[in-house]
Write an enzyme that holds these catalytic residues in place. Structure first.
Site, PDB file in Angstrom:
ATOM      1  N   LYS A  24      -7.556   1.394  13.453  1.00 14.24           N
ATOM      2  CA  LYS A  24      -8.896   1.374  12.850  1.00 14.24           C
ATOM      3  C   LYS A  24      -9.651   2.664  13.211  1.00 14.24           C
ATOM      4  O   LYS A  24     -10.445   3.163  12.411  1.00 14.24           O
ATOM      5  CB  LYS A  24      -9.674   0.134  13.306  1.00 14.24           C
ATOM      6  CG  LYS A  24      -9.061  -1.182  12.821  1.00 14.24           C
ATOM      7  CD  LYS A  24      -9.009  -1.257  11.313  1.00 14.24           C
ATOM      8  CE  LYS A  24      -8.525  -2.606  10.807  1.00 14.24           C
ATOM      9  NZ  LYS A  24      -8.450  -2.676   9.336  1.00 14.24           N
ATOM     10  N   LEU A  34       0.839  -1.220   0.000  1.00 19.03           N
ATOM     11  CA  LEU A  34       0.000   0.000   0.000  1.00 19.03           C
ATOM     12  C   LEU A  34       0.864   1.257   0.000  1.00 19.03           C
ATOM     13  O   LEU A  34       0.403   2.327  -0.398  1.00 19.03           O
ATOM     14  CB  LEU A  34      -0.880   0.037   1.254  1.00 19.03           C
ATOM     15  CG  LEU A  34      -2.056  -0.921   1.331  1.00 19.03           C
ATOM     16  CD1 LEU A  34      -2.615  -0.928   2.748  1.00 19.03           C
ATOM     17  CD2 LEU A  34      -3.136  -0.539   0.326  1.00 19.03           C
ATOM     18  N   SER A  52     -16.659 -10.576  13.448  1.00 24.64           N
ATOM     19  CA  SER A  52     -15.798 -11.717  13.106  1.00 24.64           C
ATOM     20  C   SER A  52     -16.373 -12.360  11.860  1.00 24.64           C
ATOM     21  O   SER A  52     -17.446 -12.974  11.935  1.00 24.64           O
ATOM     22  CB  SER A  52     -15.806 -12.758  14.228  1.00 24.64           C
ATOM     23  OG  SER A  52     -15.377 -12.199  15.445  1.00 24.64           O
ATOM     24  N   GLY A 109      -4.072  -4.853   5.104  1.00 18.79           N
ATOM     25  CA  GLY A 109      -3.439  -4.296   6.301  1.00 18.79           C
ATOM     26  C   GLY A 109      -3.141  -5.394   7.303  1.00 18.79           C
ATOM     27  O   GLY A 109      -3.429  -6.573   7.079  1.00 18.79           O
ATOM     28  N   TYR A 121      -3.555  -2.009  17.049  1.00 17.95           N
ATOM     29  CA  TYR A 121      -4.360  -2.404  15.878  1.00 17.95           C
ATOM     30  C   TYR A 121      -5.710  -1.685  15.891  1.00 17.95           C
ATOM     31  O   TYR A 121      -6.119  -1.056  14.893  1.00 17.95           O
ATOM     32  CB  TYR A 121      -4.531  -3.932  15.898  1.00 17.95           C
ATOM     33  CG  TYR A 121      -5.623  -4.439  14.988  1.00 17.95           C
ATOM     34  CD1 TYR A 121      -5.532  -4.293  13.610  1.00 17.95           C
ATOM     35  CD2 TYR A 121      -6.764  -5.073  15.520  1.00 17.95           C
ATOM     36  CE1 TYR A 121      -6.544  -4.755  12.780  1.00 17.95           C
ATOM     37  CE2 TYR A 121      -7.761  -5.540  14.698  1.00 17.95           C
ATOM     38  CZ  TYR A 121      -7.657  -5.378  13.326  1.00 17.95           C
ATOM     39  OH  TYR A 121      -8.652  -5.832  12.504  1.00 17.95           O
TER      40      TYR A 121
HETATM   41  P1  NAI Z   1      -5.823 -11.170   6.672  1.00 16.20           P
HETATM   42  O1  NAI Z   1      -4.675 -10.934   7.588  1.00 16.20           O
HETATM   43  O2  NAI Z   1      -6.178 -12.567   6.346  1.00 16.20           O
HETATM   44  O3  NAI Z   1      -5.608 -10.384   5.297  1.00 16.20           O
HETATM   45  C1  NAI Z   1      -5.016  -9.123   5.227  1.00 16.20           C
HETATM   46  C2  NAI Z   1      -4.322  -9.001   3.871  1.00 16.20           C
HETATM   47  O4  NAI Z   1      -3.730  -7.703   3.771  1.00 16.20           O
HETATM   48  C3  NAI Z   1      -3.202 -10.020   3.679  1.00 16.20           C
HETATM   49  O5  NAI Z   1      -3.397 -10.764   2.484  1.00 16.20           O
HETATM   50  C4  NAI Z   1      -1.938  -9.175   3.621  1.00 16.20           C
HETATM   51  O6  NAI Z   1      -0.943  -9.691   2.712  1.00 16.20           O
HETATM   52  C5  NAI Z   1      -2.464  -7.841   3.134  1.00 16.20           C
HETATM   53  N1  NAI Z   1      -1.592  -6.736   3.554  1.00 16.20           N
HETATM   54  C6  NAI Z   1      -1.064  -6.509   4.777  1.00 16.20           C
HETATM   55  N2  NAI Z   1      -0.282  -5.433   4.757  1.00 16.20           N
HETATM   56  C7  NAI Z   1      -0.337  -4.934   3.494  1.00 16.20           C
HETATM   57  C8  NAI Z   1       0.281  -3.833   2.847  1.00 16.20           C
HETATM   58  N3  NAI Z   1       1.097  -3.005   3.506  1.00 16.20           N
HETATM   59  N4  NAI Z   1       0.031  -3.636   1.533  1.00 16.20           N
HETATM   60  C9  NAI Z   1      -0.781  -4.474   0.843  1.00 16.20           C
HETATM   61  N5  NAI Z   1      -1.406  -5.539   1.413  1.00 16.20           N
HETATM   62  C10 NAI Z   1      -1.171  -5.769   2.725  1.00 16.20           C
HETATM   63  O7  NAI Z   1      -7.045 -10.407   7.344  1.00 16.20           O
HETATM   64  P2  NAI Z   1      -8.607 -10.620   7.084  1.00 16.20           P
HETATM   65  O8  NAI Z   1      -9.177 -11.432   8.157  1.00 16.20           O
HETATM   66  O9  NAI Z   1      -8.813 -11.013   5.678  1.00 16.20           O
HETATM   67  O10 NAI Z   1      -9.134  -9.133   7.306  1.00 16.20           O
HETATM   68  C11 NAI Z   1      -9.264  -8.228   6.223  1.00 16.20           C
HETATM   69  C12 NAI Z   1      -9.502  -6.835   6.795  1.00 16.20           C
HETATM   70  O11 NAI Z   1     -10.675  -6.839   7.589  1.00 16.20           O
HETATM   71  C13 NAI Z   1      -8.370  -6.318   7.675  1.00 16.20           C
HETATM   72  O12 NAI Z   1      -8.243  -4.930   7.475  1.00 16.20           O
HETATM   73  C14 NAI Z   1      -8.871  -6.594   9.073  1.00 16.20           C
HETATM   74  O13 NAI Z   1      -8.310  -5.692  10.009  1.00 16.20           O
HETATM   75  C15 NAI Z   1     -10.373  -6.381   8.907  1.00 16.20           C
HETATM   76  N6  NAI Z   1     -11.169  -7.138   9.853  1.00 16.20           N
HETATM   77  C16 NAI Z   1     -11.331  -8.488   9.677  1.00 16.20           C
HETATM   78  C17 NAI Z   1     -12.128  -9.206  10.539  1.00 16.20           C
HETATM   79  C18 NAI Z   1     -12.424 -10.644  10.313  1.00 16.20           C
HETATM   80  O14 NAI Z   1     -13.229 -11.189  11.044  1.00 16.20           O
HETATM   81  N7  NAI Z   1     -11.810 -11.313   9.331  1.00 16.20           N
HETATM   82  C19 NAI Z   1     -12.745  -8.559  11.711  1.00 16.20           C
HETATM   83  C20 NAI Z   1     -12.511  -7.136  11.790  1.00 16.20           C
HETATM   84  C21 NAI Z   1     -11.756  -6.460  10.882  1.00 16.20           C
HETATM   85  C1  15L Z   2     -10.388  -8.563  13.960  1.00 12.22           C
HETATM   86  O1  15L Z   2     -10.325  -7.341  13.843  1.00 12.22           O
HETATM   87  C2  15L Z   2      -9.402  -9.465  13.320  1.00 12.22           C
HETATM   88  O2  15L Z   2      -8.901  -8.934  12.099  1.00 12.22           O
HETATM   89  C3  15L Z   2      -9.960 -10.852  13.068  1.00 12.22           C
HETATM   90  O3  15L Z   2      -8.885 -11.727  12.726  1.00 12.22           O
HETATM   91  C4  15L Z   2     -10.699 -11.375  14.295  1.00 12.22           C
HETATM   92  O4  15L Z   2      -9.786 -11.569  15.322  1.00 12.22           O
HETATM   93  C5  15L Z   2     -11.778 -10.392  14.718  1.00 12.22           C
HETATM   94  O5  15L Z   2     -11.279  -9.067  14.840  1.00 12.22           O
HETATM   95  C6  15L Z   2     -12.433 -10.756  16.055  1.00 12.22           C
HETATM   96  O6  15L Z   2     -12.511  -9.911  16.942  1.00 12.22           O
HETATM   97  O7  15L Z   2     -12.909 -11.892  16.152  1.00 12.22           O
END
Ligand code: NAI
Ligand code: 15L
Length: 269
Positions: free
Chosen positions: A142, A50, A167, A71, A138
């Site tokens: 946000k 990014l 989640s 991220g 973290y």
């Molecule tokens: P994840 O960790 O599986 O995926 C994040 C992706 O961002 C990874 O593929 C990584 O390579 C990429 N990334 C990290 N730093 C980067 C950079 N500097 N430049 C380009 N790409 C970069 O996380 P997930 O679970 O897919 O979450 C996606 C988004 O949703 C995140 O922003 C996370 O904080 C947010 N989120 C996710 C939740 C969930 O339940 N999965 C809950 C709350 C928020």
């Molecule tokens: C998040 O923000 C994280 O990205 C995800 O991996 C989960 O931990 C989620 O919150 C959660 O609170 O379950």
């Protein structure tokens, strides 16, 4: 606004990005993919940081909207969070402004308000205008992302829906998740609503399914046209039998952010 067709999906290689790559094309979107690491079986995806302004600006050029998921998704050092989750989104918003992209749907998190006490029986659900109470660096990033979105709306007319995701995984895997879970199908419904609703300015919404044990209010999400179809309740008996009911004396169980409050998982997984 006219329905967006071409959408840049950042974080496309991640867990949520992979789920959305599978689900969003059915809504008619043509996804352009961006991630720091290669996206499996997607040779056209842009592999870049990014913070690579040139690559980002080229990726943004010509898209109708952006879903920003990239991220660090767990706790880390402040320096790493600063680079990926604070400077990175700043570059994304600058690229959107420069290229005239008018709508961003951004992944915020429950951890922006993770220190908020969980509602007890009879309490009102947590509203989407609850003040920031981050539980980690973290979560703090946000909070920054939500304020960045507000600034770019007020100053530059770039609209954002900040989705405070609970989640989003194929199934809930903890008793806490029963209250915050967003099924992937509901996630796609919510992102679609956030991409197509009129005049969102900067709107903060909670991202969850219609869970029986929901802790927070879905009013602002529903106002976008989001109609969740799923509920975590069918998973409840098995999870409670295995993990027990929440202990009211344990801060990890009385705050919205759960174990992030006391013992956050550290990036990378
Ligand atoms: P994840 O960790 O599986 O995926 C994040 C992706 O961002 C990874 O593929 C990584 O390579 C990429 N990334 C990290 N730093 C980067 C950079 N500097 N430049 C380009 N790409 C970069 O996380 P997930 O679970 O897919 O979450 C996606 C988004 O949703 C995140 O922003 C996370 O904080 C947010 N989120 C996710 C939740 C969930 O339940 N999965 C809950 C709350 C928020
Ligand atoms: C998040 O923000 C994280 O990205 C995800 O991996 C989960 O931990 C989620 O919150 C959660 O609170 O379950």
């Amino acid at each position: 606004m006219p329905a967006p067709r071409t959408v840049l999906l950042t974080g496309a290689a991640g867990g949520l990005g992979t789920l959305m790559r599978g689900l969003l094309p059915a809504y008619g979107y043509d996804l352009r993919l961006f991630d720091l690491v290669p996206v499996e079986d997607e040779p056209q995806a842009v592999t870049a940081d990014l913070n690579d302004r040139k690559a980002l600006r080229e990726a943004v050029r010509g898209v109708d909207a952006i879903i920003h998921l990239a991220g660090i998704s767990l706790e880390s050092t402040f320096d790493k969070i600063l680079r990926a989750n604070i400077e990175g989104p700043y570059h994304l918003y600058e690229a959107a402004r420069e290229e005239g992209v008018r709508r961003i749907v951004a992944a915020s998190s429950n951890h922006a308000v993770g220190h908020t006490p969980r509602p007890l029986a009879g309490d009102r659900p947590i509203p989407s205008d609850a003040p920031h109470r981050p539980d980690t660096f973290y979560g703090l990033s946000k909070c920054f992302g939500e304020d960045l979105a507000q600034l770019y709306w007020d100053k530059h007319g770039v609209e954002t829906v900040s989705v405070r995701i609970g989640s989003c995984f194929p199934e809930p895997t903890s008793v806490r998740m029963l209250s915050l879970w967003m099924s992937p199908a509901d996630g796609a419904r919510l992102f679609h609503a956030a991409l197509t609703a009129e005049d969102v300015g900067h709107t903060v919404v909670h991202g969850s399914s219609a869970n029986t044990r929901l802790w927070w209010d879905l009013t602002s999400a529903r106002a976008l046209g989001y109609a969740p179809q799923d509920d975590s309740e069918p998973y409840a008996a098995k999870l409670i039998a295995a993990q027990g009911e929440p202990d009211p004396a344990d801060p990890a169980q009385t705050r919205l952010g759960g174990h992030f409050v006391t013992d956050p998982p550290i990036w990378p997984h």
